[in-house]
Scaffold this motif. Structure first.
Motif, PDB file in Angstrom:
ATOM      1  N   GLU A  90      50.072  95.539 -68.482  1.00 31.01           N
ATOM      2  CA  GLU A  90      49.612  96.885 -68.794  1.00 31.01           C
ATOM      3  C   GLU A  90      49.805  97.837 -67.616  1.00 31.01           C
ATOM      4  O   GLU A  90      49.670  99.037 -67.761  1.00 31.01           O
ATOM      5  N   ARG A  91      50.120  97.278 -66.452  1.00 34.43           N
ATOM      6  CA  ARG A  91      50.292  98.099 -65.256  1.00 34.43           C
ATOM      7  C   ARG A  91      51.742  98.084 -64.778  1.00 34.43           C
ATOM      8  O   ARG A  91      52.440  97.084 -64.912  1.00 34.43           O
ATOM      9  N   PHE A  92      52.147  99.206 -64.224  1.00 33.62           N
ATOM     10  CA  PHE A  92      53.406  99.266 -63.504  1.00 33.62           C
ATOM     11  C   PHE A  92      53.155  98.685 -62.115  1.00 33.62           C
ATOM     12  O   PHE A  92      52.239  99.142 -61.419  1.00 33.62           O
ATOM     13  N   ALA A  93      53.934  97.703 -61.748  1.00 35.70           N
ATOM     14  CA  ALA A  93      53.724  97.014 -60.475  1.00 35.70           C
ATOM     15  C   ALA A  93      54.773  97.435 -59.459  1.00 35.70           C
ATOM     16  O   ALA A  93      55.974  97.345 -59.709  1.00 35.70           O
ATOM     17  N   VAL A  94      54.307  97.906 -58.301  1.00 34.23           N
ATOM     18  CA  VAL A  94      55.176  98.214 -57.174  1.00 34.23           C
ATOM     19  C   VAL A  94      54.932  97.132 -56.134  1.00 34.23           C
ATOM     20  O   VAL A  94      53.784  96.838 -55.779  1.00 34.23           O
ATOM     21  N   VAL A  95      56.014  96.524 -55.651  1.00 27.79           N
ATOM     22  CA  VAL A  95      55.898  95.386 -54.735  1.00 27.79           C
ATOM     23  C   VAL A  95      56.571  95.720 -53.411  1.00 27.79           C
ATOM     24  O   VAL A  95      57.753  96.059 -53.368  1.00 27.79           O
ATOM     25  N   ASP A  96      55.813  95.628 -52.332  1.00 25.60           N
ATOM     26  CA  ASP A  96      56.309  95.874 -50.982  1.00 25.60           C
ATOM     27  C   ASP A  96      56.550  94.519 -50.321  1.00 25.60           C
ATOM     28  O   ASP A  96      55.610  93.819 -49.950  1.00 25.60           O
ATOM     29  N   VAL A  97      57.823  94.145 -50.203  1.00 23.13           N
ATOM     30  CA  VAL A  97      58.185  92.825 -49.670  1.00 23.13           C
ATOM     31  C   VAL A  97      58.357  92.911 -48.159  1.00 23.13           C
ATOM     32  O   VAL A  97      58.844  93.910 -47.634  1.00 23.13           O
ATOM     33  N   GLY A  98      57.975  91.856 -47.461  1.00 25.36           N
ATOM     34  CA  GLY A  98      58.112  91.810 -46.013  1.00 25.36           C
ATOM     35  C   GLY A  98      59.549  91.948 -45.559  1.00 25.36           C
ATOM     36  O   GLY A  98      60.487  91.715 -46.313  1.00 25.36           O
ATOM     37  N   GLY A  99      59.730  92.329 -44.308  1.00 25.15           N
ATOM     38  CA  GLY A  99      61.063  92.594 -43.776  1.00 25.15           C
ATOM     39  C   GLY A  99      61.976  91.381 -43.716  1.00 25.15           C
ATOM     40  O   GLY A  99      61.543  90.264 -43.433  1.00 25.15           O
TER      41      GLY A  99
END
Length: 224
Positions: A90-99
Protein backbone atom coordinates in the motif's frame (compact mmCIF):
# COMPACT_ATOMS: atom_id res chain seq x y z
CA UNK A 1 6.32 12.36 -11.54
CA UNK A 2 5.65 8.82 -12.73
CA UNK A 3 6.92 6.40 -10.11
CA UNK A 4 7.20 2.67 -9.61
CA UNK A 5 6.07 1.34 -6.24
CA UNK A 6 9.67 0.63 -5.23
CA UNK A 7 12.48 3.05 -6.11
CA UNK A 8 16.02 2.10 -5.16
CA UNK A 9 18.86 4.64 -5.08
CA UNK A 10 22.43 3.39 -5.12
CA UNK A 11 25.81 4.81 -6.08
CA UNK A 12 29.37 5.53 -5.09
CA UNK A 13 30.26 7.11 -1.74
CA UNK A 14 29.72 10.86 -1.98
CA UNK A 15 27.41 10.63 -4.97
CA UNK A 16 24.68 12.33 -2.95
CA UNK A 17 22.20 9.49 -3.32
CA UNK A 18 20.83 10.02 0.18
CA UNK A 19 19.92 13.62 -0.54
CA UNK A 20 18.18 12.55 -3.73
CA UNK A 21 16.35 9.71 -1.98
CA UNK A 22 15.05 11.99 0.77
CA UNK A 23 13.85 14.59 -1.74
CA UNK A 24 12.23 11.92 -3.90
CA UNK A 25 10.34 10.48 -0.93
CA UNK A 26 9.14 13.98 0.00
CA UNK A 27 7.96 14.56 -3.58
CA UNK A 28 5.93 11.35 -3.59
CA UNK A 29 4.39 12.31 -0.26
CA UNK A 30 3.44 15.77 -1.62
CA UNK A 31 1.66 13.99 -4.47
CA UNK A 32 -0.58 12.33 -1.88
CA UNK A 33 1.08 8.92 -1.88
CA UNK A 34 1.70 6.86 1.24
CA UNK A 35 5.48 6.58 1.39
CA UNK A 36 8.21 4.80 3.31
CA UNK A 37 11.94 5.50 3.18
CA UNK A 38 14.24 2.62 4.11
CA UNK A 39 17.84 3.39 5.00
CA UNK A 40 19.82 0.27 4.13
CA UNK A 41 23.16 2.05 4.57
CA UNK A 42 24.90 -0.20 7.07
CA UNK A 43 28.35 0.74 5.80
CA UNK A 44 28.51 4.49 6.42
CA UNK A 45 26.62 5.57 9.57
CA UNK A 46 27.83 9.16 9.43
CA UNK A 47 26.15 10.52 6.31
CA UNK A 48 22.74 9.06 5.95
CA UNK A 49 19.01 9.60 5.65
CA UNK A 50 18.45 9.20 9.41
CA UNK A 51 19.76 12.75 9.71
CA UNK A 52 16.44 13.84 8.15
CA UNK A 53 14.18 11.68 10.29
CA UNK A 54 12.18 14.61 11.73
CA UNK A 55 11.63 16.12 8.27
CA UNK A 56 10.35 12.77 7.01
CA UNK A 57 8.14 12.25 10.04
CA UNK A 58 6.60 15.71 9.63
CA UNK A 59 5.76 14.80 6.03
CA UNK A 60 4.04 11.58 7.12
CA UNK A 61 6.74 9.37 5.65
CA UNK A 62 7.45 6.13 7.44
CA UNK A 63 11.18 5.97 8.11
CA UNK A 64 12.91 2.61 8.51
CA UNK A 65 16.46 2.42 9.79
CA UNK A 66 18.66 0.50 12.17
CA UNK A 67 18.27 1.66 15.75
CA UNK A 68 22.07 1.96 15.80
CA UNK A 69 22.23 4.47 12.96
CA UNK A 70 24.49 7.43 13.80
CA UNK A 71 25.88 5.46 16.74
CA UNK A 72 29.39 4.13 17.23
CA UNK A 73 28.39 0.63 16.08
CA UNK A 74 30.56 -0.18 13.09
CA UNK A 75 28.11 -2.47 11.25
CA UNK A 76 24.54 -2.07 12.55
CA UNK A 77 22.05 -4.79 11.63
CA UNK A 78 19.07 -4.10 9.41
CA UNK A 79 15.72 -3.81 11.18
CA UNK A 80 12.94 -6.36 10.68
CA UNK A 81 10.73 -3.51 9.41
CA UNK A 82 12.90 -3.33 6.30
CA UNK A 83 10.90 -6.25 4.93
CA UNK A 84 7.92 -3.91 4.61
CA UNK A 85 9.59 -2.65 1.41
CA UNK A 86 8.17 -5.72 -0.29
CA UNK A 87 5.43 -6.72 2.17
CA UNK A 88 3.53 -3.41 2.47
CA UNK A 89 2.21 -2.90 -1.04
CA UNK A 90 0.00 0.00 0.00
CA UNK A 91 3.05 2.25 0.29
CA UNK A 92 5.51 3.57 -2.23
CA UNK A 93 8.90 2.45 -0.97
CA UNK A 94 12.05 4.52 -1.46
CA UNK A 95 15.24 2.61 -0.63
CA UNK A 96 18.57 4.28 0.15
CA UNK A 97 21.28 1.66 -0.41
CA UNK A 98 24.74 1.95 1.13
CA UNK A 99 27.66 3.10 -0.99
CA UNK A 100 29.39 0.85 -3.50
CA UNK A 101 29.25 -2.93 -3.71
CA UNK A 102 29.61 -3.56 0.04
CA UNK A 103 26.52 -1.51 0.77
CA UNK A 104 24.61 -3.21 -2.03
CA UNK A 105 25.01 -6.56 -0.31
CA UNK A 106 22.33 -5.48 2.17
CA UNK A 107 19.84 -5.20 -0.66
CA UNK A 108 20.39 -8.77 -1.78
CA UNK A 109 18.03 -10.38 0.71
CA UNK A 110 15.09 -8.38 -0.68
CA UNK A 111 15.87 -8.79 -4.38
CA UNK A 112 13.82 -11.97 -5.10
CA UNK A 113 10.62 -10.40 -3.76
CA UNK A 114 11.31 -7.06 -5.48
CA UNK A 115 11.88 -8.73 -8.83
CA UNK A 116 8.85 -10.98 -8.39
CA UNK A 117 6.56 -7.97 -7.85
CA UNK A 118 8.10 -6.31 -10.93
CA UNK A 119 7.07 -2.78 -9.96
CA UNK A 120 10.45 -1.19 -9.25
CA UNK A 121 13.25 0.90 -10.64
CA UNK A 122 16.86 0.91 -9.50
CA UNK A 123 18.57 4.24 -10.06
CA UNK A 124 22.33 4.70 -10.32
CA UNK A 125 23.31 8.06 -8.81
CA UNK A 126 26.41 9.58 -10.39
CA UNK A 127 28.54 12.58 -9.48
CA UNK A 128 31.40 13.58 -11.78
CA UNK A 129 33.02 15.66 -9.04
CA UNK A 130 33.90 12.71 -6.81
CA UNK A 131 37.50 11.52 -7.21
CA UNK A 132 36.77 7.87 -8.06
CA UNK A 133 33.98 8.54 -10.58
CA UNK A 134 35.32 11.56 -12.46
CA UNK A 135 35.01 9.86 -15.86
CA UNK A 136 32.27 7.73 -17.36
CA UNK A 137 34.37 4.56 -17.48
CA UNK A 138 35.12 4.72 -13.76
CA UNK A 139 31.46 5.38 -12.96
CA UNK A 140 30.38 2.36 -15.00
CA UNK A 141 32.92 0.16 -13.18
CA UNK A 142 31.35 1.16 -9.87
CA UNK A 143 27.92 0.51 -11.33
CA UNK A 144 28.81 -3.03 -12.40
CA UNK A 145 30.27 -3.78 -8.96
CA UNK A 146 27.05 -2.67 -7.28
CA UNK A 147 24.95 -4.75 -9.67
CA UNK A 148 27.05 -7.84 -9.01
CA UNK A 149 26.79 -7.42 -5.24
CA UNK A 150 23.04 -6.73 -5.27
CA UNK A 151 22.30 -9.36 -7.94
CA UNK A 152 20.12 -6.75 -9.58
CA UNK A 153 20.45 -4.49 -12.61
CA UNK A 154 20.03 -0.73 -12.70
CA UNK A 155 17.18 0.62 -14.80
CA UNK A 156 18.10 4.31 -15.11
CA UNK A 157 20.61 7.00 -14.13
CA UNK A 158 20.36 10.04 -11.88
CA UNK A 159 22.89 12.76 -12.65
CA UNK A 160 23.59 14.32 -9.27
CA UNK A 161 26.91 15.96 -10.13
CA UNK A 162 27.53 18.68 -7.55
CA UNK A 163 30.07 20.21 -5.20
CA UNK A 164 27.69 20.69 -2.32
CA UNK A 165 26.64 24.20 -1.38
CA UNK A 166 29.26 25.60 -3.76
CA UNK A 167 27.57 24.20 -6.88
CA UNK A 168 26.86 26.69 -9.65
CA UNK A 169 24.79 26.33 -12.82
CA UNK A 170 27.92 25.93 -14.96
CA UNK A 171 29.01 22.99 -12.79
CA UNK A 172 25.77 21.16 -13.53
CA UNK A 173 25.93 22.04 -17.22
CA UNK A 174 29.49 20.72 -17.40
CA UNK A 175 28.27 17.33 -16.17
CA UNK A 176 25.76 16.76 -18.98
CA UNK A 177 28.25 15.23 -21.43
CA UNK A 178 29.60 13.00 -18.63
CA UNK A 179 26.11 11.74 -17.78
CA UNK A 180 25.30 11.22 -21.45
CA UNK A 181 28.45 9.12 -21.86
CA UNK A 182 27.50 6.93 -18.89
CA UNK A 183 24.06 6.51 -20.45
CA UNK A 184 25.55 5.63 -23.83
CA UNK A 185 27.91 3.02 -22.41
CA UNK A 186 25.24 1.36 -20.27
CA UNK A 187 22.26 1.80 -22.57
CA UNK A 188 20.28 3.28 -19.66
CA UNK A 189 18.17 6.46 -19.78
CA UNK A 190 18.88 9.48 -17.61
CA UNK A 191 15.79 9.69 -15.41
CA UNK A 192 16.64 13.06 -13.94
CA UNK A 193 19.33 15.62 -13.24
CA UNK A 194 19.04 16.87 -9.69
CA UNK A 195 19.92 20.48 -8.89
CA UNK A 196 19.58 22.67 -5.85
CA UNK A 197 16.24 24.46 -6.07
CA UNK A 198 18.05 27.83 -6.21
CA UNK A 199 19.45 26.80 -9.61
CA UNK A 200 16.22 25.51 -11.14
CA UNK A 201 15.20 28.75 -12.83
CA UNK A 202 18.69 29.33 -14.27
CA UNK A 203 18.88 25.81 -15.72
CA UNK A 204 15.27 25.50 -16.88
CA UNK A 205 15.14 24.67 -20.58
CA UNK A 206 18.86 23.85 -20.69
CA UNK A 207 18.69 20.35 -19.17
CA UNK A 208 15.94 17.77 -19.53
CA UNK A 209 14.15 16.24 -16.55
CA UNK A 210 15.41 18.66 -13.91
CA UNK A 211 14.73 17.53 -10.33
CA UNK A 212 15.07 20.46 -7.89
CA UNK A 213 16.15 19.38 -4.43
CA UNK A 214 16.98 20.83 -1.05
CA UNK A 215 20.13 19.77 0.80
CA UNK A 216 18.57 18.05 3.76
CA UNK A 217 21.75 16.06 4.27
CA UNK A 218 24.65 18.32 5.08
CA UNK A 219 27.27 18.71 2.34
CA UNK A 220 30.41 20.70 3.05
CA UNK A 221 33.06 18.98 0.94
CA UNK A 222 34.78 20.52 -2.06
CA UNK A 223 35.87 18.84 -5.27
CA UNK A 224 39.39 17.51 -4.92
Amino acid sequence: MSAKRITIFAGHYGSGKTNVAVNYALLLSKEGKKVSLSDLDIVNPYFRSKDSEKILDDAGIRFISSEYANSNVDMPALPADAYSVTADKERFAVVDVGGDDRGALALGRYVPDIVAENDYEMLFVINKFRPLTRDAKSAVEVMREIEEAAKMRFTAIVNNSNIGELTKAEDVLSSVSYANEVAQITGLPIKMTSVHFDLEKELSGKIKNLFPIKLYIRQTWKAE
